[in-house]
Design a protein around this motif. Structure first.
Motif, PDB file in Angstrom:
ATOM      1  N   GLU B  83       0.702  -1.151   0.081  1.00 56.83           N
ATOM      2  CA  GLU B  83      -0.014   0.065  -0.114  1.00 56.83           C
ATOM      3  C   GLU B  83       0.901   1.258   0.032  1.00 56.83           C
ATOM      4  O   GLU B  83       2.019   1.162   0.639  1.00 56.83           O
ATOM      5  N   PHE B  84       0.537   2.255  -0.690  1.00 58.38           N
ATOM      6  CA  PHE B  84       1.089   3.540  -0.743  1.00 58.38           C
ATOM      7  C   PHE B  84      -0.192   4.702  -0.952  1.00 58.38           C
ATOM      8  O   PHE B  84      -1.224   4.442  -0.865  1.00 58.38           O
ATOM      9  N   HIS B  85       0.557   5.673  -0.974  1.00 59.50           N
ATOM     10  CA  HIS B  85      -0.336   7.126  -1.218  1.00 59.50           C
ATOM     11  C   HIS B  85       0.088   7.663  -2.041  1.00 59.50           C
ATOM     12  O   HIS B  85       1.280   7.982  -2.652  1.00 59.50           O
ATOM     13  N   TYR B  86      -1.080   8.133  -3.038  1.00 62.69           N
ATOM     14  CA  TYR B  86      -0.760   8.704  -4.458  1.00 62.69           C
ATOM     15  C   TYR B  86      -2.119   9.241  -5.112  1.00 62.69           C
ATOM     16  O   TYR B  86      -3.048   8.557  -5.009  1.00 62.69           O
ATOM     17  N   PRO B  87      -2.175  10.522  -5.336  1.00 56.98           N
ATOM     18  CA  PRO B  87      -1.052  11.666  -5.393  1.00 56.98           C
ATOM     19  C   PRO B  87      -0.776  12.419  -4.144  1.00 56.98           C
ATOM     20  O   PRO B  87       0.016  12.701  -4.057  1.00 56.98           O
ATOM     21  N   THR B  88      -1.886  12.209  -3.195  1.00 56.78           N
ATOM     22  CA  THR B  88      -1.929  12.876  -2.031  1.00 56.78           C
ATOM     23  C   THR B  88      -1.887  11.991  -0.939  1.00 56.78           C
ATOM     24  O   THR B  88      -2.171  10.638  -1.189  1.00 56.78           O
ATOM     25  N   GLU B  89      -1.489  12.475   0.307  1.00 54.00           N
ATOM     26  CA  GLU B  89      -1.298  11.442   1.363  1.00 54.00           C
ATOM     27  C   GLU B  89      -2.882  10.890   1.757  1.00 54.00           C
ATOM     28  O   GLU B  89      -2.851   9.890   2.573  1.00 54.00           O
ATOM     29  N   GLU B  90      -3.889  11.724   1.548  1.00 54.72           N
ATOM     30  CA  GLU B  90      -5.203  11.519   1.745  1.00 54.72           C
ATOM     31  C   GLU B  90      -5.735  10.050   0.766  1.00 54.72           C
ATOM     32  O   GLU B  90      -6.842   9.421   1.038  1.00 54.72           O
ATOM     33  N   GLU B  91      -5.034   9.977  -0.380  1.00 53.10           N
ATOM     34  CA  GLU B  91      -5.454   9.055  -1.313  1.00 53.10           C
ATOM     35  C   GLU B  91      -4.719   7.608  -1.371  1.00 53.10           C
ATOM     36  O   GLU B  91      -3.531   7.678  -1.756  1.00 53.10           O
ATOM     37  N   SER B  92      -5.289   6.758  -0.757  1.00 52.85           N
ATOM     38  CA  SER B  92      -4.568   5.362  -0.621  1.00 52.85           C
ATOM     39  C   SER B  92      -4.667   4.697  -1.999  1.00 52.85           C
ATOM     40  O   SER B  92      -5.526   4.742  -2.647  1.00 52.85           O
ATOM     41  N   ALA B  93      -3.523   3.971  -2.177  1.00 51.74           N
ATOM     42  CA  ALA B  93      -3.480   3.341  -3.263  1.00 51.74           C
ATOM     43  C   ALA B  93      -2.648   1.801  -3.104  1.00 51.74           C
ATOM     44  O   ALA B  93      -2.231   1.570  -2.082  1.00 51.74           O
ATOM     45  N   LEU B  94      -2.676   0.878  -4.183  1.00 61.46           N
ATOM     46  CA  LEU B  94      -2.148  -0.387  -3.930  1.00 61.46           C
ATOM     47  C   LEU B  94      -1.411  -0.738  -5.098  1.00 61.46           C
ATOM     48  O   LEU B  94      -1.737  -0.475  -6.291  1.00 61.46           O
ATOM     49  N   LEU B  95      -0.191  -1.140  -4.745  1.00 65.34           N
ATOM     50  CA  LEU B  95       0.765  -1.714  -6.090  1.00 65.34           C
ATOM     51  C   LEU B  95       0.824  -3.309  -5.869  1.00 65.34           C
ATOM     52  O   LEU B  95       1.152  -3.646  -4.885  1.00 65.34           O
ATOM     53  N   VAL B  96       0.491  -3.802  -7.097  1.00 64.40           N
ATOM     54  CA  VAL B  96       0.488  -5.144  -7.181  1.00 64.40           C
ATOM     55  C   VAL B  96       1.507  -5.934  -8.055  1.00 64.40           C
ATOM     56  O   VAL B  96       1.835  -5.117  -9.341  1.00 64.40           O
ATOM     57  N   HIS B  97       2.519  -6.681  -7.532  1.00 70.31           N
ATOM     58  CA  HIS B  97       3.292  -7.345  -8.504  1.00 70.31           C
ATOM     59  C   HIS B  97       2.604  -8.647  -8.573  1.00 70.31           C
ATOM     60  O   HIS B  97       2.571  -9.576  -7.866  1.00 70.31           O
ATOM     61  N   THR B  98       2.028  -8.815  -9.994  1.00 67.48           N
ATOM     62  CA  THR B  98       1.300  -9.903 -10.208  1.00 67.48           C
ATOM     63  C   THR B  98       2.385 -11.390 -10.377  1.00 67.48           C
ATOM     64  O   THR B  98       3.389 -11.236 -10.337  1.00 67.48           O
ATOM     65  N   LYS B  99       1.652 -12.425 -10.333  1.00 64.39           N
ATOM     66  CA  LYS B  99       2.350 -13.700 -10.491  1.00 64.39           C
ATOM     67  C   LYS B  99       3.062 -13.808 -11.782  1.00 64.39           C
ATOM     68  O   LYS B  99       4.245 -14.508 -11.975  1.00 64.39           O
ATOM     69  N   ALA B 100       2.328 -13.182 -12.829  1.00 57.85           N
ATOM     70  CA  ALA B 100       3.148 -13.049 -14.311  1.00 57.85           C
ATOM     71  C   ALA B 100       4.087 -11.978 -14.395  1.00 57.85           C
ATOM     72  O   ALA B 100       4.855 -11.929 -15.288  1.00 57.85           O
ATOM     73  N   GLY B 101       4.472 -11.538 -13.245  1.00 56.49           N
ATOM     74  CA  GLY B 101       5.540 -10.465 -13.187  1.00 56.49           C
ATOM     75  C   GLY B 101       5.510  -9.154 -13.692  1.00 56.49           C
ATOM     76  O   GLY B 101       6.142  -8.209 -13.884  1.00 56.49           O
ATOM     77  N   GLU B 102       3.926  -8.875 -13.736  1.00 55.53           N
ATOM     78  CA  GLU B 102       3.620  -7.411 -14.167  1.00 55.53           C
ATOM     79  C   GLU B 102       3.469  -6.643 -12.938  1.00 55.53           C
ATOM     80  O   GLU B 102       2.851  -7.074 -12.198  1.00 55.53           O
ATOM     81  N   LEU B 103       3.496  -5.176 -13.107  1.00 51.07           N
ATOM     82  CA  LEU B 103       3.233  -4.318 -12.010  1.00 51.07           C
ATOM     83  C   LEU B 103       1.918  -3.561 -12.304  1.00 51.07           C
ATOM     84  O   LEU B 103       1.943  -2.814 -13.433  1.00 51.07           O
ATOM     85  N   LYS B 104       0.964  -3.660 -11.382  1.00 51.48           N
ATOM     86  CA  LYS B 104      -0.114  -3.128 -11.559  1.00 51.48           C
ATOM     87  C   LYS B 104      -0.529  -2.261 -10.200  1.00 51.48           C
ATOM     88  O   LYS B 104      -0.402  -2.469  -9.007  1.00 51.48           O
TER      89      LYS B 104
END
Lengths: 63, 173
Positions: B83-104
């Motif tokens: 989990e991270f925040h983007y573009p502001t601190e109030e907006e939480s986001a999720l970065l996933v490294h899929t099993k296929a090796g892609e970043l979403k």
């Protein structure tokens, strides 16, 4: 413009405005601002049509 | 005595014909007033779209590039998320490294009622547990449940082994 047509126009614009409001909100939440302006403009146009129709209906109904 | 006073003096239907007529209600609730109410509602609904246009014109939404570091790629194994925040601190986001090796990456506030969305590794899907909303991991679009709109997609870039968030798209796919 007969009374019946006034009724149809008013109810039709009511349905149209309901849809336009939903589309406007959806477009705003999706940050599609050109669409927000377009739908807003259409909704105001539809509201004007309603107002004019009501005035015509009132004149016919109460004469 | 009371009963006798409140009873009609005759049971005849012909005399009691007007007992179901309420003059005040007839004056207030009729076809003319229905049409006026419908017209008023229609005009109110039409004009209520105006604040959205005004807000869209007045608010300054981000259009310049906003580059933020998320994490090191080596710290995010396949089949995991962070989990991270983007573009502001109030907006939480999720970065996933899929099993296929892609970043979403997506903002993980559910588009239904803003509950946090999680990565389900087993089915490789994004799940909102509040009302069982499911989003496609590859494009963020809803695939089941009440959500109707896709999750905002965050564009990511990998540079020197570090993952950066660079931009956001609300409507995509």
């Amino acid at each position: 413009m007969g009374n019946k047509i006034c009724w149809i126009v008013i109810l039709l614009t009511l349905a149209i405005n309901v849809m336009l409001l939903q589309w406007t909100i959806n477009a705003y939440l999706g940050h599609e601002f050109e669409r927000v302006f377009l739908y807003s403009l259409l909704a105001c146009g539809s509201a004007s049509v309603t107002l004019i129709t009501v005035l015509i209906w009132r004149k016919k109904e109460y004469q | 005595m009371k009963d006798k006073r409140n009873k009609p003096y005759t049971e005849s239907d012909m005399v009691n014909l007007v007992n179901n007529v309420n003059r005040q209600e007839d004056l207030r609730y009729n076809r003319r007033s229905f049409l006026k109410a419908a017209a008023g509602t229609s005009i109110a609904l039409g004009l209520s779209t105006l604040p959205f246009s005004v807000k869209a014109m007045v608010d300054t939404f981000e259009d310049e590039e906003n580059r933020q570091e998320i994490t090191k790629l080596a710290d995010l194994p396949k089949g995991s998320s962070i989990e991270f925040h983007y573009p502001t601190e109030e907006e939480s986001a999720l970065l996933v490294h899929t099993k296929a090796g892609e970043l979403k990456a997506y903002n993980n506030a559910c588009t239904h009622l803003m509950c946090p969305v999680f990565y389900e590794e087993k089915d490789e899907v994004l799940l909102c547990p509040c009302h069982k909303g499911y989003f496609d991991l590859n494009n963020g679009h809803p695939i089941a449940g009440p959500p109707q709109r896709e999750l905002p997609m965050i564009e990511v870039e990998v540079k020197n082994g570090t993952v950066y968030a660079v931009d956001r798209k609300y409507r995509h796919g």
